[in-house]
Write an enzyme that holds these catalytic residues in place. Structure first.
Site, mmCIF file in Angstrom:
data_model
loop_
_atom_site.group_PDB
_atom_site.id
_atom_site.type_symbol
_atom_site.label_atom_id
_atom_site.label_comp_id
_atom_site.label_asym_id
_atom_site.label_seq_id
_atom_site.Cartn_x
_atom_site.Cartn_y
_atom_site.Cartn_z
ATOM 1 N N LYS A 177 0.826 -1.220 0.000
ATOM 2 C CA LYS A 177 0.000 0.000 0.000
ATOM 3 C C LYS A 177 0.856 1.264 0.000
ATOM 4 C CE LYS A 177 0.799 0.790 4.502
ATOM 5 N NZ LYS A 177 1.346 2.011 5.127
ATOM 6 N N ASP A 237 -5.705 0.044 5.580
ATOM 7 C CA ASP A 237 -4.417 0.732 5.603
ATOM 8 C C ASP A 237 -4.179 1.502 4.307
ATOM 9 O OD1 ASP A 237 -2.137 1.493 6.897
ATOM 10 O OD2 ASP A 237 -1.131 -0.438 6.790
#
Length: 336
Positions: A195, A248
């Site tokens: 991410k 996240d």
């Protein structure tokens, strides 16, 4: 009372240690910097990383590794990826001398360059098996700057050992910090590292002047890439739809508290990578992770066009607008 040591007194390590201290648990915060240890213990501040925070007066810090981990149940490493092996080796020396076993956990979001190894793999290579009872990771949508202010936060604690995950869950849980457990350590580590790449791209779009449409498209298609690589490596696809994955990704890809997002935004505004790294003051994990993941995707033939585009910007100095055009002009396809 469970005893825990947190290695690394950056913003995230300090914030996590403060949560545990506020929960009246026995927590020790280790730093390699003696002056920083004195500041945290005596003044209850960490001016370099959390300049506006007043820390719990029960939180004690030390630069002595042997003192830090003596008789503790859990060691949670929160040092940058590039420092993991060095600190883990130092930890192992102490555990061997003390003949002491611990739950070995981490909250670091990255992959080792060249080897593509996850943090738990690096830790397990440096700390012999007889000195650790389990491996675990704490991750999820959480910024230190918000946690320290008691913003409502949910995180994920992943471990192949459910008892270890539940023990960590119990010492971190309170009315504003809610941990969940999961059993996919592999997927959680991959999601947490991947991410950061997408967050750089998200920030770059905003820096270039694009809006919410572009940002939402990038985050959504970035999640597809994250899940594809995760499945190729044996992770559970549902992990990428939980706190360690999409949760996240959202907070890292949209919040100005995210250093990866901020780095991307600065790149989008016209600064070079060298300029961004010189002014950031903290490690930008997504930069090295981009290189590791791109090279891995090429070797294993996993299609990751967004990762490739960000790699080209960071390491081949291609203009951002050029790679965006390339992405938008790819052959049309189904969303599946």
């Amino acid at each position: 009372m469970t005893k825990i040591t947190i290695l690394g007194a950056g913003s995230w390590g300090t914030a996590l240690a403060n949560v545990v201290a506020e929960n009246n648990q026995d927590v020790r915060l280790w730093t390699h910097n003696p002056a920083q240890a004195r500041e945290i213990s005596d003044q209850h501040t960490n001016q370099k990383y959390l300049p506006t925070a007043i820390l719990n007066d029960k939180l004690m810090a030390t630069d002595n590794m042997a003192l830090a981990v003596s008789d503790v149940d859990i060691v949670l490493s929160v040092v940058p990826t590039k420092a993991v092996r060095q600190v883990a080796h130092q930890l192992a020396d102490v555990l061997v001398k003390q003949n002491h076993r611990v739950i070995l956990a981490h909250a670091t979001k990255g992959l080792e360059p060249v080897t593509f190894k996850r943090i738990s793999e690096m830790l397990s290579e440096e700390v012999p098996a007889q000195y650790r009872t389990a491996l675990a990771m704490l991750s999820g949508p959480s910024h230190a700057e918000d946690v320290i202010k008691h913003d409502l936060t949910a995180v994920s604690i992943a471990s192949d050992d459910p008892n270890a995950a539940k023990l960590m869950q119990s010492i971190f849980a309170n009315d504003v910090f809610r941990p969940y457990t999961n059993h996919d350590l592999l997927g959680s580590e991959l999601a947490s590292a991947l991410k950061n790449i997408i967050a750089i791209g998200s920030g770059a779009l905003i820096g270039l002047g694009y809006g919410a449409n572009a940002q939402a498209a990038l985050l959504t298609r970035g999640l597809v890439e994250m899940r594809a690589l995760g499945q190729a490596m044996g992770a559970k696809p549902e992990t990428f739809l939980g706190l360690a994955g999409i949760g996240d990704l959202i907070v890292t890809g949209m919040s100005p508290n995210s250093r990866n997002y901020r780095a991307g935004r600065e790149l989008g505004s016209g600064k070079s990578l060298a300029e961004v790294e010189n002014t950031m003051g903290m490690v930008i994990e997504g930069v090295s992770t981009t290189k590791a993941v791109y090279e891995f995707s090429v070797q294993h033939q996993v299609d990751m066009p967004i990762t490739k585009a960000i790699y080209q910007v960071l390491y081949e100095q291609l203009p951002l607008q050029n790679v965006i055009t390339q992405l938008m002009q790819r052959n049309l396809r189904s969303e599946d």
